[in-house]
Enzyme design. Structure first.
Site, PDB file in Angstrom:
ATOM      1  NE  ARG A   1      -3.712   2.467   0.904  1.00  0.00           N
ATOM      2  CZ  ARG A   1      -4.740   2.846   0.166  1.00  0.00           C
ATOM      3  NH1 ARG A   1      -5.045   2.192  -0.935  1.00  0.00           N
ATOM      4  NH2 ARG A   1      -5.462   3.883   0.517  1.00  0.00           N
TER       5      ARG A   1
ATOM      6  CG  ASP B   1      -2.695  -5.707   5.255  1.00  0.00           C
ATOM      7  OD1 ASP B   1      -1.957  -6.590   4.798  1.00  0.00           O
ATOM      8  OD2 ASP B   1      -2.484  -5.109   6.321  1.00  0.00           O
TER       9      ASP B   1
END
Length: 426
Positions: A93, A117
């Site tokens: 991310r 995630d």
């Protein structure tokens, strides 16, 4: 593939030192793109996400010299390409934090969709609204293309207090012409670390630690050194691990001032800890009794932007609640899929009712038993590891690469505290 095999039921006791804050290290590495002089970063966590960010920097032409596992010298003398590698970007991310510095430094960036995630939709609109306010043109068609040969200071109200959007806006604003005001800015410890590091190399930022940041743009930034602070999420995890297993623990360099809301919430679950200078001590044999609200009402635990309870500790709080006597409502307000791992806890014996994607009711204490489970993301993986350490019998946790992305040498640290855990290649 690797897995953990854990024999539960042993108290964790001793002394542990947390690693550097992953969520600070990623944007600090990205910020090195803002200067053509070398920057040395210390106390980097030696984890998977940091290694991937190093690969991303190298891929665009940045020199990354690893002086030791926790100290890197990053020198962005030149940036060879404005396009990020989609395979590398898809792993983490944090790749999105390269948008602001690359735009400020080169005037253009092609950004593939970032990874990380899988905990529900994680909107990126705030990033591009903020960069647009600084003068960037944004095109989206699968990937994101940003152009802005000259950025100008602006008065920006973020539509949400996004951590990474704040970081992108701050980094871009440091080299913009004029003054930028960022309102509704995130102010987590990792955002503060980024701002302090930027000031160390020549940025002019006011309001650090508040939700209004004022950045006076400068012509260029220099080089320097910066030491990243300890990871308060890891500290909170070890506090909960000690309490849930009944052990006493001293956590070194824990930065107690970052744990005030964690202390309030954990006290609601019957866990107390104390500051000893820069360290934190968790006494053994905690009460582990949930404290009801006034009038005996069922209490609730909710996450929120800083200084609220950190979202990254919600999974840990659920396991801790399962070992505390009483009933509590857990309200995950920020991520729509983060609670779905509780079915694995239920299979281990936890008494949890999943009300909807954002809320669950936990009744404890529940005697847990060993099981074979899979880690779905970093924080749920650590929570499942905590459950396994509390459980009777043997547990197997697969897909532990997810845990490795956020926790450095976790099995080594746990073994030193008395855990029965081994890493096995399959």
């Amino acid at each position: 593939m690797e897995k953990f095999i854990i024999e539960g039921g042993f108290p964790l006791s001793g002394t542990v030192t947390p690693s550097g804050n992953k969520n600070a290290a990623l944007p600090l590495l990205a910020a090195c793109l803002l200067t053509d002089e070398p920057v040395t970063l210390r106390n980097l966590p030696a984890i998977g996400d940091i290694a991937t960010m190093g690969e991303l920097l190298s891929d665009v032409g940045v020199s990354v010299e690893i002086l030791d596992p926790h100290t890197w010298r990053v020198h962005a003398r030149e940036i060879r390409t404005s396009s990020l590698n989609p395979q590398l970007s898809g792993r983490i991310r944090g790749s999105i934090t390269l948008a602001g510095p690359m735009l400020a430094r080169t005037g253009v960036v092609h950004l593939p969709r970032s990874g990380g995630d899988v905990i529900g939709r994680r909107r990126v609109d705030t990033h591009f609204l903020a960069l647009s306010a600084l003068g960037a043109d944004v095109d989206t068609d699968g990937a994101f293309r940003l152009h802005g040969k000259r950025l100008y200071g602006s008065d920006i109200l973020l539509d949400e207090a996004s951590v990474t959007a704040t970081e992108n806006a701050v980094m871009a604003a440091t080299l913009a012409s004029g003054t930028t005001i960022i309102r509704n800015a995130a102010c987590e410890p990792h955002v503060q670390d980024l701002c302090h590091m930027l000031c160390r190399i020549g940025a002019q930022i006011e309001g650090i630690g508040s939700n209004v940041l004022i950045i006076h743009g400068v012509e260029r930034l220099g080089g320097g050194e910066y030491t990243i602070g300890s990871d308060h999420t890891e500290v909170g995890s070890y506090i909960a691990l000690a309490a849930a297993t009944g052990g006493g623990l001293l956590i070194k360099n824990a930065v107690p001032e970052h744990l005030r809301m964690v202390s309030l919430v954990f006290e609601r679950l019957g866990v107390r800890f104390e500051a000893r200078g820069d360290d934190v001590f968790v006494p053994a044999e905690q009460s582990l009794t949930i404290v009801p609200d006034i009038g005996g009402a069922i209490p609730s635990i909710k996450n929120a932007p800083w200084p609220g309870f950190p979202a990254d500790l919600m999974s840990i709080a659920i396991v801790l609640a399962s070992q505390s006597r009483g009933i509590v409502l857990i309200h995950e307000k920020m991520f729509e899929s983060r609670l779905y791992f509780v079915d694995k806890l239920i299979a281990m014996g936890a008494r949890i009712i999943l009300c909807d994607p954002h809320r669950c009711v936990v009744q404890g204490p529940s005697p847990l038993h060993g099981d074979e489970v899979e880690s779905p993301d970093i924080r749920a993986g650590m929570a499942l590891l905590m459950a396994a350490l509390c459980a009777e019998g043997q547990s197997v946790i697969r897909n532990i690469g997810q845990i490795d992305r956020g926790y450095e040498r976790v099995e080594d640290k746990l073994r030193q505290l008395g855990a029965k855990i081994q890493r096995v290649c399959t």
